[in-house]
Design an enzyme around this catalytic site. Sequence first.
Site, PDB file in Angstrom:
ATOM      1  N   HIS A   1       0.847  -1.422  -0.102  1.00 27.66           N
ATOM      2  CA  HIS A   1       0.090  -0.114  -0.021  1.00 27.66           C
ATOM      3  C   HIS A   1       1.004   1.223   0.017  1.00 27.66           C
ATOM      4  CE1 HIS A   1      -4.058  -1.912   1.921  1.00 27.66           C
ATOM      5  NE2 HIS A   1      -3.114  -2.670   1.237  1.00 27.66           N
TER       6      HIS A   1
ATOM      7  N   GLU B   1       0.900   4.028   1.787  1.00 22.55           N
ATOM      8  CA  GLU B   1       1.295   4.589   3.203  1.00 22.55           C
ATOM      9  C   GLU B   1       2.298   3.571   3.568  1.00 22.55           C
ATOM     10  OE1 GLU B   1      -3.143   5.022   2.673  1.00 22.55           O
ATOM     11  OE2 GLU B   1      -1.804   3.343   1.927  1.00 22.55           O
TER      12      GLU B   1
ATOM     13  N   CYS C   1      -6.199   2.014   5.769  1.00 24.25           N
ATOM     14  CA  CYS C   1      -6.975   0.934   6.121  1.00 24.25           C
ATOM     15  C   CYS C   1      -6.398   0.344   7.371  1.00 24.25           C
ATOM     16  CB  CYS C   1      -6.647  -0.179   5.204  1.00 24.25           C
ATOM     17  SG  CYS C   1      -4.874  -0.534   5.006  1.00 24.25           S
TER      18      CYS C   1
ATOM     19  N   CYS D   1      -2.365  -0.120   7.492  1.00 17.11           N
ATOM     20  CA  CYS D   1      -1.732   1.193   7.263  1.00 17.11           C
ATOM     21  C   CYS D   1      -2.012   2.090   8.513  1.00 17.11           C
ATOM     22  CB  CYS D   1      -2.319   2.018   5.956  1.00 17.11           C
ATOM     23  SG  CYS D   1      -1.894   1.148   4.459  1.00 17.11           S
TER      24      CYS D   1
END
Length: 177
Positions: free
Chosen positions: A78, A80, A108, A111
């Site tokens: 991801h 992040e 999410c 993250c």
Amino acid sequence: MHQDEGVSHEGEGAVRAVDDGLGQGVRSDEEAMEIALAEAALAGEHADVPIGAVVVRSGVVVARRHNERERTGDPTAHAEVLALRDAARVVGGWRLGGCTLYTTVEPCPMCAGAVLAARVERVVFAAADPKAGACGSLYNLLADPRLNHEPELLAGVLAGPAASLLEAFFATRRTSR
């Protein structure tokens, strides 16, 4: 930060040039989010969901990344998480106190957990994520007083452009089936 510091999208040891936005000064949350939006747009080049993230420390961009799950086959890739990994390398340690994470979509649970683990001081996100958001939509991990860290949270910065990127991406995917 030295001129040659940074990390590339091309692998662990590669250096990402400062003209890619690393080392760039930012004066506002909106300016930093614009960089995250530009990063998000790059995810479309390899069919990843257009989410971008930028880490800023003392007004300077130390990391910027976009989703790379499709590109790498890595479920943890991801934007992040990748940006936090890069920022830790640039600042020389896993503690990212004094850093702000800007992301185009609400983090999410994974993250948000990475934000907590890294001790990020502040999180700014653009669009809410009603299906997976862990910073206010479904949960708010960043505000749980039982955990050992509570970063400051600001939601909705440039939410419109971020939502538009996502809508365009998913509209294209629906029509190509």
